[in-house]
Design a protein around this motif. Structure first.
Motif, PDB file in Angstrom:
ATOM      1  N   UNK A   1       6.179  18.086  53.843  1.00 34.78           N
ATOM      2  CA  UNK A   1       6.387  17.296  55.063  1.00 34.78           C
ATOM      3  C   UNK A   1       7.293  16.098  54.791  1.00 34.78           C
ATOM      4  N   UNK A   2       7.090  15.460  53.656  1.00 33.37           N
ATOM      5  CA  UNK A   2       7.907  14.307  53.281  1.00 33.37           C
ATOM      6  C   UNK A   2       9.380  14.688  53.130  1.00 33.37           C
ATOM      7  N   UNK A   3       9.617  15.912  52.675  1.00 31.99           N
ATOM      8  CA  UNK A   3      10.996  16.384  52.508  1.00 31.99           C
ATOM      9  C   UNK A   3      11.666  16.704  53.847  1.00 31.99           C
ATOM     10  N   UNK A   4      10.896  16.653  54.919  1.00 29.17           N
ATOM     11  CA  UNK A   4      11.466  16.876  56.247  1.00 29.17           C
ATOM     12  C   UNK A   4      11.536  15.578  57.051  1.00 29.17           C
ATOM     13  N   UNK A   5      11.246  14.458  56.424  1.00 29.51           N
ATOM     14  CA  UNK A   5      11.242  13.168  57.108  1.00 29.51           C
ATOM     15  C   UNK A   5      12.460  12.337  56.712  1.00 29.51           C
ATOM     16  N   UNK A   6      12.359  11.522  55.683  1.00 35.82           N
ATOM     17  CA  UNK A   6      13.465  10.654  55.255  1.00 35.82           C
ATOM     18  C   UNK A   6      14.759  11.428  54.976  1.00 35.82           C
ATOM     19  N   UNK A   7      14.700  12.606  54.362  1.00 40.32           N
ATOM     20  CA  UNK A   7      15.949  13.317  54.086  1.00 40.32           C
ATOM     21  C   UNK A   7      16.795  13.651  55.315  1.00 40.32           C
ATOM     22  N   UNK A   8      16.218  13.599  56.498  1.00 40.56           N
ATOM     23  CA  UNK A   8      17.030  13.814  57.702  1.00 40.56           C
ATOM     24  C   UNK A   8      18.172  12.797  57.729  1.00 40.56           C
ATOM     25  N   UNK A   9      17.869  11.546  57.382  1.00 41.60           N
ATOM     26  CA  UNK A   9      18.916  10.513  57.351  1.00 41.60           C
ATOM     27  C   UNK A   9      19.936  10.788  56.253  1.00 41.60           C
ATOM     28  N   UNK A  10      19.500  11.416  55.170  1.00 36.09           N
ATOM     29  CA  UNK A  10      20.420  11.799  54.099  1.00 36.09           C
ATOM     30  C   UNK A  10      21.380  12.881  54.579  1.00 36.09           C
ATOM     31  N   UNK A  11      20.832  13.900  55.217  1.00 36.67           N
ATOM     32  CA  UNK A  11      21.688  14.977  55.715  1.00 36.67           C
ATOM     33  C   UNK A  11      22.690  14.447  56.741  1.00 36.67           C
ATOM     34  N   UNK A  12      22.250  13.550  57.598  1.00 34.63           N
ATOM     35  CA  UNK A  12      23.145  12.989  58.627  1.00 34.63           C
ATOM     36  C   UNK A  12      24.278  12.205  57.978  1.00 34.63           C
ATOM     37  N   UNK A  13      23.968  11.333  57.032  1.00 30.43           N
ATOM     38  CA  UNK A  13      25.033  10.538  56.420  1.00 30.43           C
ATOM     39  C   UNK A  13      26.006  11.430  55.649  1.00 30.43           C
ATOM     40  N   UNK A  14      25.492  12.452  54.997  1.00 29.57           N
ATOM     41  CA  UNK A  14      26.387  13.365  54.279  1.00 29.57           C
ATOM     42  C   UNK A  14      27.310  14.105  55.239  1.00 29.57           C
ATOM     43  N   UNK A  15      26.784  14.558  56.364  1.00 34.34           N
ATOM     44  CA  UNK A  15      27.624  15.226  57.363  1.00 34.34           C
ATOM     45  C   UNK A  15      28.657  14.249  57.929  1.00 34.34           C
ATOM     46  N   UNK A  16      28.236  13.006  58.177  1.00 30.25           N
ATOM     47  CA  UNK A  16      29.188  12.003  58.667  1.00 30.25           C
ATOM     48  C   UNK A  16      30.296  11.750  57.644  1.00 30.25           C
ATOM     49  N   UNK A  17      29.933  11.635  56.387  1.00 32.19           N
ATOM     50  CA  UNK A  17      30.941  11.458  55.335  1.00 32.19           C
ATOM     51  C   UNK A  17      31.895  12.642  55.293  1.00 32.19           C
ATOM     52  N   UNK A  18      31.347  13.835  55.463  1.00 31.76           N
ATOM     53  CA  UNK A  18      32.150  15.049  55.425  1.00 31.76           C
ATOM     54  C   UNK A  18      33.125  15.109  56.601  1.00 31.76           C
ATOM     55  N   UNK A  19      32.621  14.915  57.812  1.00 33.57           N
ATOM     56  CA  UNK A  19      33.486  15.080  58.992  1.00 33.57           C
ATOM     57  C   UNK A  19      34.507  13.949  59.140  1.00 33.57           C
ATOM     58  N   UNK A  20      34.170  12.776  58.637  1.00 35.74           N
ATOM     59  CA  UNK A  20      35.132  11.663  58.709  1.00 35.74           C
ATOM     60  C   UNK A  20      36.038  11.614  57.482  1.00 35.74           C
ATOM     61  N   UNK A  21      35.803  12.536  56.567  1.00 35.00           N
ATOM     62  CA  UNK A  21      36.599  12.611  55.325  1.00 35.00           C
ATOM     63  C   UNK A  21      36.604  11.274  54.580  1.00 35.00           C
ATOM     64  N   UNK A  22      35.432  10.644  54.508  1.00 34.72           N
ATOM     65  CA  UNK A  22      35.316   9.360  53.812  1.00 34.72           C
ATOM     66  C   UNK A  22      34.477   9.471  52.539  1.00 34.72           C
TER      67      UNK A  22
END
Length: 140
Positions: A63-84
């Motif tokens: 359950x813990x791996x489905x909580x805070x890591x959501x913010x990790x996945x979001x920031x990684x996707x943002x970094x990817x799509x903005x090419x930063x």
């Protein structure tokens, strides 16, 4: 500056950890039912007190791996799509994954609260730094 696609690897590693905990949860639950330590009804609305401790720990970790890591996945996707994606963000992403692996190992083995808190706190700090750096770079 690293290849932007490299940010996907820490995401994959964290997803692999999540799937590993899901598999461990399935195996331990089936084992608990087969050994008559618990019944399927004990899992109907969460874990009852009849469910063995190791099953409950793995379930909580999953359950813990489905909580805070959501913010990790979001920031990684943002970094990817903005090419930063840069070296610092890539190192921080791997550090986050390492701290989450450490947290999971502590949680499902010795479950030492202070050690677990330190691993979790380190992961939260790394993730916070990733978000701050993203917006600092975005504002520049």
């Amino acid at each position: 500056m690293p290849n932007t696609v490299l940010i996907l690897w820490p995401m994959g590693a964290l997803a692999a950890l999540t799937f590993a905990m899901l598999l461990a949860m399935l195996i331990t639950r089936i084992g608990a039912v087969r050994s008559r330590q618990a019944s399927p009804r004990d899992f109907a609305l969460g874990d009852t007190e009849r469910v063995p401790r190791h099953c409950r720990l793995i379930n909580r970790n999953y359950s813990s791996l489905l909580e805070l890591p959501v913010l990790f996945y979001v920031i990684c996707v943002l970094l990817f799509v903005t090419r930063t994606v840069n070296d610092a963000q890539l190192m921080l992403a791997w550090a986050f994954v390492a701290f989450r692996i450490l947290h999971s190992l502590i949680h499902v083995t010795i479950n030492h609260i202070l050690f677990r808190l330190l691993a979790f706190g380190a992961a939260v700090t790394v993730l916070g730094v990733m978000w701050v750096l993203f917006f600092v770079r975005l504002a520049a």
